[in-house]
Write a protein that holds these residues in place. Structure first.
Motif, short mmCIF file in Angstrom:
data_model
loop_
_atom_site.label_atom_id
_atom_site.label_comp_id
_atom_site.label_asym_id
_atom_site.label_seq_id
_atom_site.Cartn_x
_atom_site.Cartn_y
_atom_site.Cartn_z
N VAL A 13 1.12 -1.09 0.10
CA VAL A 13 -0.09 -0.14 0.20
C VAL A 13 0.84 1.11 0.02
N ALA A 14 1.96 1.18 0.86
CA ALA A 14 2.71 2.45 0.89
C ALA A 14 3.14 2.56 -0.45
N ALA A 15 3.91 1.38 -1.03
CA ALA A 15 4.61 1.86 -2.26
C ALA A 15 3.76 2.32 -3.31
N TYR A 16 2.45 1.78 -3.24
CA TYR A 16 1.65 2.31 -4.53
C TYR A 16 1.28 3.69 -4.20
N LEU A 17 1.01 4.04 -3.04
CA LEU A 17 0.86 5.70 -2.82
C LEU A 17 1.99 6.37 -3.19
N LEU A 18 3.13 6.05 -2.74
CA LEU A 18 4.31 6.76 -2.81
C LEU A 18 4.73 6.94 -4.32
N ASN A 19 4.59 5.79 -4.92
CA ASN A 19 4.92 5.77 -6.40
C ASN A 19 4.13 6.72 -7.10
N ARG A 20 2.76 6.95 -6.69
CA ARG A 20 2.04 7.79 -7.28
C ARG A 20 1.79 9.13 -6.80
N ASN A 21 2.70 9.47 -5.76
CA ASN A 21 3.11 11.00 -5.15
C ASN A 21 1.48 11.28 -4.51
N GLN A 22 0.94 10.22 -3.94
CA GLN A 22 -0.26 10.28 -3.34
C GLN A 22 -0.12 10.64 -1.68
N ILE A 23 0.97 10.20 -1.09
CA ILE A 23 1.16 10.46 0.11
C ILE A 23 2.85 10.83 0.20
N THR A 24 3.33 11.37 1.38
CA THR A 24 4.89 11.40 1.61
C THR A 24 4.95 10.47 2.86
N ALA A 25 6.44 10.06 3.24
CA ALA A 25 6.63 9.22 4.14
C ALA A 25 6.02 9.92 5.54
N ASP A 26 6.28 11.16 5.59
CA ASP A 26 5.88 11.95 6.98
C ASP A 26 4.49 11.50 7.34
N GLU A 27 3.64 11.16 6.31
CA GLU A 27 2.11 11.36 6.53
C GLU A 27 1.99 10.03 7.16
N LEU A 28 2.77 8.91 7.24
CA LEU A 28 2.34 7.66 7.79
C LEU A 28 2.73 7.74 9.26
N CYS A 29 2.26 7.24 9.98
CA CYS A 29 2.34 6.84 11.51
C CYS A 29 3.06 5.55 11.79
N PHE A 30 3.89 5.33 12.59
CA PHE A 30 4.79 4.16 12.87
C PHE A 30 4.79 4.00 14.38
N ASP A 31 4.77 2.90 14.89
CA ASP A 31 5.13 2.48 16.28
C ASP A 31 6.25 2.53 16.56
N ALA A 32 6.59 2.09 18.03
CA ALA A 32 8.37 2.37 18.38
C ALA A 32 9.04 1.23 17.66
N HIS A 33 8.52 0.13 17.09
CA HIS A 33 9.39 -0.74 16.36
C HIS A 33 9.34 -0.45 14.95
N GLY A 34 8.87 0.60 14.47
CA GLY A 34 8.77 1.06 12.97
C GLY A 34 7.81 0.40 12.11
N LYS A 35 6.68 -0.16 12.92
CA LYS A 35 5.75 -0.81 12.03
C LYS A 35 4.44 0.16 11.61
N ILE A 36 4.18 0.17 10.46
CA ILE A 36 2.85 1.01 10.12
C ILE A 36 1.80 0.69 10.86
N ILE A 37 1.04 1.75 11.49
CA ILE A 37 0.11 1.65 12.21
C ILE A 37 -1.23 2.63 11.69
N SER A 38 -0.64 3.60 10.80
CA SER A 38 -1.70 4.38 9.91
C SER A 38 -1.26 5.08 8.91
N PHE A 39 -1.93 5.21 7.77
CA PHE A 39 -1.51 5.91 6.40
C PHE A 39 -1.96 7.38 6.48
N GLY A 40 -2.27 7.62 7.78
CA GLY A 40 -2.96 9.25 7.87
C GLY A 40 -4.43 9.20 7.48
N LYS A 41 -4.78 8.43 6.53
CA LYS A 41 -6.19 8.52 6.48
C LYS A 41 -6.77 7.17 5.99
#
Length: 357
Positions: free
Chosen positions: A264-292
């Motif tokens: 999901v992240a790659a699909y959105l990033l490749n299409r410039n729909q989000i930036t990495a800063d919009e994602l939320c990660f937990d303390a272990h670097g796991k994605i917990i939210s895509f912002g929306k």
């Protein structure tokens, strides 16, 4: 080197089992009719690959039984390039249906001193004989002058370039491909080649291959995907799957949840729909939210399962040709990269996997 009597490039190439089946050179059928859209060719030399990547079936120090002498877990038979060209040149009415489905050719270099010059020759021979677009998966370590090489393969007929960085961080790159395993590859060399390739082929005509599950955090992989995008390249994903006899033969693949989130992240990033800063990660670097919510971000693309289909170079109509059927898993109900558009039941399965670890 004189290669008369030796099954070596540029006169010989290996092709994936799926490619050989599509050409009618090997028997077999495709699970769920997942015919390959790209003919993947691998350069070949008697001495083999000089690299020693810890996850690779071509690794110099791989120890595998004879029946496990595979690459990406399937055999890659060698054929005379002229025979493959003859099959590709058959008129439509004489060509097999599987051949007619091919929309691209991809030539993969291996780490060998003669690979760069031979690759240019192979591109020229194929380009002169077939209208299919041609990609080259380049080995930066073998390029004395990356810019000149990219100009040469473009002049010979290639329209796209891929570079397999594979590991998401310089530390993992060294540990799996570089000095730590006695390999010749260097992180900086690969990114310098990506920069040169984009200058020659233009933005979005270069791809960076990345393997999910080598030990990186999801946050690190997201940052590297964004790094590739900033260079002007698209990120194409692979899910780690162990090769018997390799140094990582006992390393487990990433969870389906981890892989789905990175897709999901790659699909959105490749299409410039989000930036990495919009994602939320937990303390272990796991994605917990895509912002929306994903439904809001992906819309009809999520309903069609597009983020979970194989990412690869397109055919002339702009649709993905390099669908690499079952390159990440055995044919079966649990697929990581879908080589076809997922059906309704597949979509429901995928949605249940995204947050399920």
């Amino acid at each position: 080197m004189d290669n008369i009597g030796r099954l070596e490039s540029p006169d010989y190439v290996q092709t994936s089992l799926a490619g050989a089946m599509a050409l009618g050179l090997e028997p077999g059928s495709f699970y769920r009719n997942a015919y390959p859209g790209s003919l993947n060719l691998l350069m070949t030399y008697q001495e083999g690959c000089r690299a020693n990547c810890s996850y690779c079936g071509l690794a110099r120090e791989r120890h595998a039984a004879p029946d496990e002498n595979t690459f990406i877990r399937v055999k890659w038979p060698a054929y005379k390039l002229s025979n493959i060209i003859e099959i590709l040149m058959r008129p439509p009415q004489a060509a097999a249906a599987k051949v007619q489905r091919l929309g691209r050719i991809c030539i993969s270099m291996i780490t060998h001193p003669e690979a760069a010059d031979d690759c240019i020759e192979i591109v020229k021979r194929l380009s002169d004989a077939t209208p299919l677009p041609i990609s080259v998966l380049a080995s930066p370590t073998m390029l004395q002058d990356a810019s000149a090489f990219f100009r040469d393969i473009k002049s010979a007929g290639a329209d796209r370039v891929g570079i397999a960085v594979d590991a998401a961080t310089p530390e993992l790159f060294s540990a799996t491909r570089g000095q730590a395993v006695g390999g010749p590859h260097r992180w900086e060399t690969y990114w310098e080649s990506i920069e040169q390739a984009v200058k020659v082929f233009a933005k979005d005509y270069v791809s960076v291959h990345l393997i999910v599950g080598l030990g990186e955090t999801e946050q690190a992989m997201v940052q590297t995907i964004q790094k590739a995008n900033k260079y002007g390249a698209q990120a194409h994903l692979f899910s780690f799957c162990p090769e018997p006899g390799s140094l990582l033969s006992n390393h487990k693949p990433p969870s389906l949840g981890q892989y789905r989130r990175i897709q999901v992240a790659a699909y959105l990033l490749n299409r410039n729909q989000i930036t990495a800063d919009e994602l939320c990660f937990d303390a272990h670097g796991k994605i917990i939210s895509f912002g929306k919510q994903l439904d809001a971000l992906l819309g009809d693309d999520l309903a069609a399962g597009q983020p979970f289909m194989t990412s690869g170079c397109p055919n002339r109509e702009g649709c993905v040709a390099c669908n690499r059927p079952y390159g990440n898993e055995r044919p079966g109900p649990v697929l990581r990269n879908y080589p076809f558009q997922p059906g309704d039941s597949d979509i429901q399965t995928i949605k249940g996997q995204i947050w399920d670890d």
